[in-house]
Design an enzyme around this catalytic site. Structure first.
Site, PDB file in Angstrom:
ATOM      1  CG  ASP A  69      -1.823   1.181   1.256  1.00 25.50           C
ATOM      2  OD1 ASP A  69      -2.568   1.370   0.287  1.00 25.50           O
ATOM      3  OD2 ASP A  69      -1.756   1.948   2.239  1.00 25.50           O
ATOM      4  CG  ASP A  72       1.747  -0.181   5.003  1.00 26.00           C
ATOM      5  OD1 ASP A  72       1.801   0.163   3.796  1.00 26.00           O
ATOM      6  OD2 ASP A  72       0.672  -0.274   5.614  1.00 26.00           O
ATOM      7  CE1 TYR A 220      -3.424   0.799  10.289  1.00 26.92           C
ATOM      8  CE2 TYR A 220      -5.068  -0.955  10.155  1.00 26.92           C
ATOM      9  CZ  TYR A 220      -3.963  -0.396  10.767  1.00 26.92           C
ATOM     10  OH  TYR A 220      -3.418  -1.004  11.858  1.00 26.92           O
ATOM     11  CD  GLU A 427       2.920   5.863   5.055  1.00 30.59           C
ATOM     12  OE1 GLU A 427       2.417   6.394   6.048  1.00 30.59           O
ATOM     13  OE2 GLU A 427       2.897   4.624   4.846  1.00 30.59           O
TER      14      GLU A 427
END
Ligand SMILES: *[C@@H]1O[C@H](CO)[C@@H](O)[C@H](O)[C@H]1NC(C)=O
Ligand SMILES: *[C@@H]1O[C@H](CO)[C@@H](O)[C@H](O)[C@H]1NC(C)=O
Length: 448
Positions: A69, A72, A220, A427
């Site tokens: 994704d 991670d 999430y 991220e």
């Protein structure tokens, strides 16, 4: 347009243009870096190797492949499906841009990497695996995906545990990709349509939000509504099949659900503006053109901007939201709505990410790019060197350059820090690059 604009204006404006073709090839490299499963011989990101070769369903079904994704290694199906739909959207409408950037083959492979996985994960007409890996197990690990040993359970939706948003976003991805492969590989394309139709029927007959069934996804990628995806998939199925049943379905569900007055972004969770664009194009009715124009005018004239002009929708992945907005605005311009104004505005959003924001926000691209993205696998030295939480917190740059990855982006005041521990600003994610890549494919196609 931009070229003409350039000739007539100050040199400074011309110098602001970026190498969009190179940008398009670069963002495809990010998708290669996110690949899970057995990698092909032509794999371009050589520091990545085979991984997660035991991913399987509850009855041992092969669930290898697909994309990790973000920083991670969970395979979250809902944003992965959105990513594939949005990439396929670019390939369908802006193939010329991919061709001129020399990126068409890689672009097709990027969507196929997802759709190959989706067809495996669709284990019966009313059973679909929407996640492999558990969030908390995964997030307690920092290291290479090639080395991970934590348990990776698989989670599914079925008739008693429905997930209409997940099933229809996947149907949309398969339908859109079937168009990409229509002449390239007709039998593959037909197989995608078969799965897409079954997933649509499953979603329509057994309604519910997937994150009420796959509860591990709640922390999430909790879904706010399944109705926008239902309409979105119907519209894509119409586009892929020309079967007017789907267009009728899309129009009647859209009106029944009252989705008209949407003012949020376009994202993995929110497809209303995409629906309006497709309906405006496919049904060719003034109603939809007015609605999408109203929405885009809202983005251009009313939505919050940073001092440097970035559309600011949310601090979490702000550049992804601005890039998604750019794609929607560019699509609206293609319908003949305020084309020049919209295109210039959208190009500014992409240019912000490429450098106008003060530095590049794309790893490995342009001036002073991020070197510390919150991304485990690129932070790790080559095996067998240790990679763990001390690697994560070390001050040095990521060992491997995660080329093409768009980072989260700045806050509302254009402030941004290249800090690996900051998963809000720094991220990277498969959904972040999707609208960004497709928007760039439009700019290349337009000759900007
Ligand atoms: C749908 O119709 C369009 C326009 O007539 C055509 O270009 C396209 O190939 C058709 N698609 C399918 C799946 O039949
Ligand atoms: C942005 O600047 C304004 C005005 O100085 C301030 O009120 C706001 O808190 C700042 N936002 C952030 C996220 O720092």
């Amino acid at each position: 347009m931009r070229v003409f604009f350039c000739l007539l204006s100050a040199l400074a404006l011309c110098q602001a243009a970026y190498d969009y073709k190179n940008g398009l090839s670069n963002t495809l490299l990010f998708y290669a870096a996110q690949r899970s499963g057995k990698l092909p011989d032509d794999h371009k990101v050589t520091w990545r190797k085979d991984s997660a070769l035991n991913d399987q369903g509850q009855n041992g079904q092969d669930l290898t492949g697909g994309y990790y994704d973000a920083g991670d290694f969970v395979k979250f199906g809902f944003p992965m499906a959105y990513t594939a739909t949005v990439l396929a959207w670019g390939l369908v409408d802006y193939e010329a841009g991919y061709t001129s950037a020399g990126a068409l083959d890689d672009g097709r492979k990027a969507v196929k990497w997802a759709t190959d996985y989706f067809t495996k994960a669709h284990t019966t007409p009313t059973e679909f695996y929407g996640q492999v890996g558990r969030g908390d197990f995964d997030h307690s690990y920092w290291g290479r995906p090639e080395d991970m040993t934590m348990s990776r359970p698989a989670f599914k939706i079925d008739a008693s545990n429905p997930g209409s948003d997940l099933a229809t976003e996947t149907a949309a991805a398969l339908a859109a990709t079937s168009i990409v492969y229509k002449t390239v590989d007709p039998s593959y394309s037909n197989n995608l349509i078969t799965h897409a139709k079954q997933l649509f029927d499953f979603a329509n007959n057994y309604r519910g939000k997937y994150s009420d069934s796959i509860t591990d996804a709640r922390s999430y990628y909790s879904s706010s509504d399944y109705r926008d995806e239902l309409v979105w998939a119907a519209a894509w199925l119409y586009r892929a099949t020309n079967d007017s049943t789907y267009l009728n379905n899309a129009e009647s569900l859209y009106n029944q659900f009252g989705l008209q007055d949407w003012k949020g972004g376009f994202s993995w969770d929110a497809k209303v503006s995409g629906v309006q664009l497709l309906l405006a194009k496919l049904a060719n009715k003034q109603q939809y053109k007015d609605e999408i124009q109203g929405y885009v005018d809202y983005l251009v004239y009313t939505q919050q901007k940073t001092p440097k002009g970035l559309v600011f929708i949310d601090e979490w992945g702000s550049l992804r939201h601005a890039s998604n907005a750019a794609l929607v605005i560019l699509q609206a311009a293609d319908l003949g709505l305020s084309a020049d104004t919209y295109r210039q505005f959208a190009a500014k959003q992409i240019d912000y990410a490429l450098g106008d924001g003060g530095r590049s926000k794309v790893v490995g691209f342009g001036n002073n790019p991020p070197t510390h993205p919150h991304h485990a696998s690129s932070s790790c030295p080559p095996a067998p060197a240790v990679c763990d939480w001390s690697t994560s917190s070390s001050p040095g740059p990521n060992v491997h350059v995660l080329s093409g990855a768009l980072v989260g982006g700045p806050d509302e005041n254009d402030s941004y820090a290249d800090d690996r521990s900051d998963y809000i600003q720094n991220e990277v994610a498969t959904d972040y690059n999707a609208g960004f890549q497709s928007a760039i494919s439009v700019l290349v196609t337009l000759g900007y």
